[in-house]
Scaffold this motif. Sequence first.
Motif, PDB file in Angstrom:
ATOM      1  N   ASN A  96       0.815  -1.207   0.000  1.00  0.00           N
ATOM      2  CA  ASN A  96       0.000   0.000   0.000  1.00  0.00           C
ATOM      3  C   ASN A  96       0.853   1.263   0.000  1.00  0.00           C
ATOM      4  N   VAL A  97       1.918   1.288   0.811  1.00  0.00           N
ATOM      5  CA  VAL A  97       2.737   2.498   0.872  1.00  0.00           C
ATOM      6  C   VAL A  97       3.556   2.652  -0.413  1.00  0.00           C
ATOM      7  N   MET A  98       3.968   1.546  -1.018  1.00  0.00           N
ATOM      8  CA  MET A  98       4.664   1.630  -2.308  1.00  0.00           C
ATOM      9  C   MET A  98       3.712   2.133  -3.395  1.00  0.00           C
ATOM     10  N   ARG A  99       2.489   1.651  -3.366  1.00  0.00           N
ATOM     11  CA  ARG A  99       1.466   2.169  -4.301  1.00  0.00           C
ATOM     12  C   ARG A  99       1.305   3.668  -4.136  1.00  0.00           C
ATOM     13  N   ASP A 100       1.245   4.124  -2.885  1.00  0.00           N
ATOM     14  CA  ASP A 100       0.988   5.538  -2.634  1.00  0.00           C
ATOM     15  C   ASP A 100       2.186   6.407  -2.990  1.00  0.00           C
ATOM     16  N   PHE A 101       3.401   5.872  -2.849  1.00  0.00           N
ATOM     17  CA  PHE A 101       4.570   6.612  -3.326  1.00  0.00           C
ATOM     18  C   PHE A 101       4.501   6.780  -4.836  1.00  0.00           C
ATOM     19  N   ILE A 102       4.202   5.707  -5.551  1.00  0.00           N
ATOM     20  CA  ILE A 102       4.145   5.783  -7.016  1.00  0.00           C
ATOM     21  C   ILE A 102       3.069   6.755  -7.460  1.00  0.00           C
ATOM     22  N   ARG A 103       1.920   6.724  -6.817  1.00  0.00           N
ATOM     23  CA  ARG A 103       0.870   7.693  -7.146  1.00  0.00           C
ATOM     24  C   ARG A 103       1.362   9.114  -6.927  1.00  0.00           C
ATOM     25  N   ARG A 104       2.095   9.343  -5.842  1.00  0.00           N
ATOM     26  CA  ARG A 104       2.621  10.674  -5.552  1.00  0.00           C
ATOM     27  C   ARG A 104       3.664  11.100  -6.581  1.00  0.00           C
ATOM     28  N   TYR A 105       4.547  10.176  -6.949  1.00  0.00           N
ATOM     29  CA  TYR A 105       5.572  10.516  -7.937  1.00  0.00           C
ATOM     30  C   TYR A 105       4.923  10.906  -9.269  1.00  0.00           C
ATOM     31  N   ILE A 106       3.951  10.127  -9.691  1.00  0.00           N
ATOM     32  CA  ILE A 106       3.273  10.416 -10.957  1.00  0.00           C
ATOM     33  C   ILE A 106       2.639  11.798 -10.920  1.00  0.00           C
ATOM     34  N   ALA A 107       1.958  12.127  -9.812  1.00  0.00           N
ATOM     35  CA  ALA A 107       1.288  13.422  -9.701  1.00  0.00           C
ATOM     36  C   ALA A 107       2.289  14.562  -9.609  1.00  0.00           C
ATOM     37  N   ALA A 108       3.336  14.384  -8.799  1.00  0.00           N
ATOM     38  CA  ALA A 108       4.296  15.473  -8.581  1.00  0.00           C
ATOM     39  C   ALA A 108       5.099  15.794  -9.822  1.00  0.00           C
ATOM     40  N   ASN A 109       5.257  14.816 -10.709  1.00  0.00           N
ATOM     41  CA  ASN A 109       6.095  15.011 -11.885  1.00  0.00           C
ATOM     42  C   ASN A 109       5.311  14.962 -13.196  1.00  0.00           C
ATOM     43  N   ASN A 110       3.965  15.039 -13.097  1.00  0.00           N
ATOM     44  CA  ASN A 110       3.121  15.122 -14.279  1.00  0.00           C
ATOM     45  C   ASN A 110       3.403  13.976 -15.253  1.00  0.00           C
ATOM     46  N   ARG A 111       3.395  12.743 -14.721  1.00  0.00           N
ATOM     47  CA  ARG A 111       3.690  11.583 -15.559  1.00  0.00           C
ATOM     48  C   ARG A 111       2.463  10.711 -15.813  1.00  0.00           C
ATOM     49  N   THR A 112       1.287  11.294 -15.706  1.00  0.00           N
ATOM     50  CA  THR A 112       0.053  10.526 -15.875  1.00  0.00           C
ATOM     51  C   THR A 112      -0.015   9.820 -17.219  1.00  0.00           C
ATOM     52  N   ASN A 113       0.507  10.450 -18.260  1.00  0.00           N
ATOM     53  CA  ASN A 113       0.399   9.881 -19.603  1.00  0.00           C
ATOM     54  C   ASN A 113       1.602   9.019 -19.987  1.00  0.00           C
ATOM     55  N   SER A 114       2.547   8.873 -19.097  1.00  0.00           N
ATOM     56  CA  SER A 114       3.733   8.061 -19.394  1.00  0.00           C
ATOM     57  C   SER A 114       3.422   6.571 -19.266  1.00  0.00           C
ATOM     58  N   PRO A 115       3.973   5.738 -20.139  1.00  0.00           N
ATOM     59  CA  PRO A 115       3.896   4.287 -19.907  1.00  0.00           C
ATOM     60  C   PRO A 115       4.607   3.949 -18.594  1.00  0.00           C
ATOM     61  N   LEU A 116       3.980   3.167 -17.754  1.00  0.00           N
ATOM     62  CA  LEU A 116       4.492   2.887 -16.414  1.00  0.00           C
ATOM     63  C   LEU A 116       4.893   1.422 -16.296  1.00  0.00           C
ATOM     64  N   TYR A 117       6.053   1.209 -15.700  1.00  0.00           N
ATOM     65  CA  TYR A 117       6.587  -0.142 -15.510  1.00  0.00           C
ATOM     66  C   TYR A 117       7.050  -0.321 -14.064  1.00  0.00           C
ATOM     67  N   LEU A 118       7.008  -1.569 -13.602  1.00  0.00           N
ATOM     68  CA  LEU A 118       7.558  -1.945 -12.306  1.00  0.00           C
ATOM     69  C   LEU A 118       8.680  -2.950 -12.532  1.00  0.00           C
ATOM     70  N   TYR A 119       9.786  -2.788 -11.789  1.00  0.00           N
ATOM     71  CA  TYR A 119      10.913  -3.727 -11.878  1.00  0.00           C
ATOM     72  C   TYR A 119      11.310  -4.124 -10.457  1.00  0.00           C
ATOM     73  N   GLY A 120      10.993  -5.356 -10.074  1.00  0.00           N
ATOM     74  CA  GLY A 120      11.315  -5.842  -8.744  1.00  0.00           C
ATOM     75  C   GLY A 120      12.288  -6.996  -8.795  1.00  0.00           C
ATOM     76  N   GLU A 121      13.178  -7.036  -7.803  1.00  0.00           N
ATOM     77  CA  GLU A 121      14.151  -8.117  -7.689  1.00  0.00           C
ATOM     78  C   GLU A 121      13.935  -8.871  -6.381  1.00  0.00           C
ATOM     79  N   SER A 122      14.001 -10.206  -6.426  1.00  0.00           N
ATOM     80  CA  SER A 122      13.934 -11.052  -5.237  1.00  0.00           C
ATOM     81  C   SER A 122      12.587 -10.871  -4.529  1.00  0.00           C
ATOM     82  N   TYR A 123      12.566 -10.501  -3.231  1.00  0.00           N
ATOM     83  CA  TYR A 123      11.272 -10.240  -2.606  1.00  0.00           C
ATOM     84  C   TYR A 123      10.525  -9.139  -3.364  1.00  0.00           C
ATOM     85  N   GLY A 124      11.255  -8.346  -4.120  1.00  0.00           N
ATOM     86  CA  GLY A 124      10.602  -7.352  -4.963  1.00  0.00           C
ATOM     87  C   GLY A 124       9.697  -7.946  -6.019  1.00  0.00           C
ATOM     88  N   THR A 125       9.801  -9.270  -6.278  1.00  0.00           N
ATOM     89  CA  THR A 125       8.914  -9.883  -7.280  1.00  0.00           C
ATOM     90  C   THR A 125       7.537 -10.218  -6.720  1.00  0.00           C
TER      91      THR A 125
END
Length: 611
Positions: free
Chosen positions: A231-260
């Motif tokens: 939930n907190v990772m979701r909310d950080f990403i939402r904040r980053y998108i809003a703060a940097n006007n990236r709503t229209n950018s293609p969005l990707y996630l890249y996780g390693e190990s427990y990050g998967t």
Amino acid sequence: MKKRDRSGIPGLERRRGGGLGLGAIAVAVLALAGCGGGDGGSSTAASANAQQVAAAQSQAASQQQASADSPYTDPIAYSMNAGDSLDPTQVTENAAVMHHDWTSGNKTIHYTTTMGHLTAADPGGNAEATMSYVAYTVPSKDGKPRPVTFFYNGGPGSSSIWLRLGSFAPTRVATPDPLMTNWPNFPLVNNVQSLIDTTDMVFIDPPGTGLSEAIAPNTNQKFWGSDPDVNVMRDFIRRYIAANNRTNSPLYLYGESYGTPRTNMLALALESSGVHLTGIMLQSSILNYFADAVEAVAILSGNTIDMDALKLDTDTLSGYYPGYAAVAAYFNQLSVPAQADPALFAFQSELFTATHYNEFQNYAQSWVLSQLGVPTFLGPPVFPTAPTLASWTWASGLSFQALNGYFNVNPFGSELLPGTTIGRYDGRVSLPNSDPRLQADGDPSDILISQPFTTALATQMPTYLGYTAPNATYLPLNGNIINVWNFSHAGQPLPDTIPDLLAAIEINPQLKVLALNGYHDLATPFFNTEKQLARLQTVSGFNPNLQVTFYPGGHMIYLDDNARPKMKSDLRDFYAGQQAPGALGLWMLPPPWSDESPAGTPTLTAQATAK
């Protein structure tokens, strides 16, 4: 995964495996604008004229490059302790912004680095945590918004330092992986395999790692669990998108190990909240903790073995074997001439496990407990006899020594090569048992990187990134987190995230998935990943955009100088919507284990129903 204190079971060794409201956030946004906290990335409204946008962005890029760098001295005393939190009055979104050039061949790209904090707030506007991040961004040149990829490591308890300094940022630590040559003096170099020519990159530190801290009345430990972390990772990403006007950018996630598993859960959380992703990358995966009984026993067991953790012990023994066989082949522990193609040898190893699966059932429980250092905990250990091992040498392709090293009362990391310890993260990295460094860290492949990466970080932050924090210390790995982490998810004590992945794709059928695997990874073996993703075959008519790729290398595949260029090429194809050469699709994977649940049903739930 990183180290876990497994001392809860006798004999186990230590292994890696009221807040800030909307008004205050609005003030923080204004502070961000005034302090240069934007990352310099670009996105465009769908209705804008492409040529006008491109011209404006080109002019903005020129002005940005001409502008002075903006270093930042952060005065906040961030704490990573479990019960600590930051007073809301101290929260800012300030950042250091610096400009650099990246070169690869005849190509030069001007890019911006941004290091600072953003505030993750829940959907109700209540601040949760101030999270440190590093972003690498480039202005668009063609009027189209560039992709943004969010990177994070695992642990749980790891910052993003390992991916950021080792993989696809414009600079990297040049390791001699799998060798130890000149350790620990590995230089920071220009990374010609950087993805900066393909995507903007944001490396995130979860609360309690890096310089990320909960905001009162929350505490750091509130976010130390599968679901609150997502939930907190979701909310950080939402904040980053809003703060940097990236709503229209293609969005990707890249996780390693427990990050998967985090990625599978996070993809579902983002899709469910209306943030639609273009793709996700799963590197060195552990997608179902029950299917790795070594991890499951270590997490769930106290002074008695949790038998639920051993339900898939045969799958675990079988799942680790092909990775171990690849390592044995690297050390020429073979019964036949070396197989030139690692993919063919991996296929032979997988076929060997499939044909001997029923026999392996006799040894699986002893094998799992042996890896944890407690082989007699449930009675005398049971392993194949010497004649049985000898009879397997031809079908397996391994020497008697290699087979005996795997089916052994001692952990295989110390038995493949007598007198030598091989790495867990990368089985090709080895040290003689007499090496004093093993006294503090029993994994040679962890020793390879830990000190060099933390040294590089200390050098890079104040100069290249322009960020200093005189009252705080960046924490690459918080060893306190994994020992108290709440792994429960979806009503089960451990996460099985294949149902999450399925649900995310059902919401967004266009979601692309790329799973990247190292042949020599003995922490999250590639065959386990294949078998878990193969559970998606149980969904009638399901044909997701899934690619599974394999490389020479360990857990941190990108450290290998032969693997990294191929990874870069495959990733560029993935971003472009193309098939990576040699990648396996869903229906090319070996079928799932017969004792595991369908993709839409968590593991223990299905087993309970079957009973």
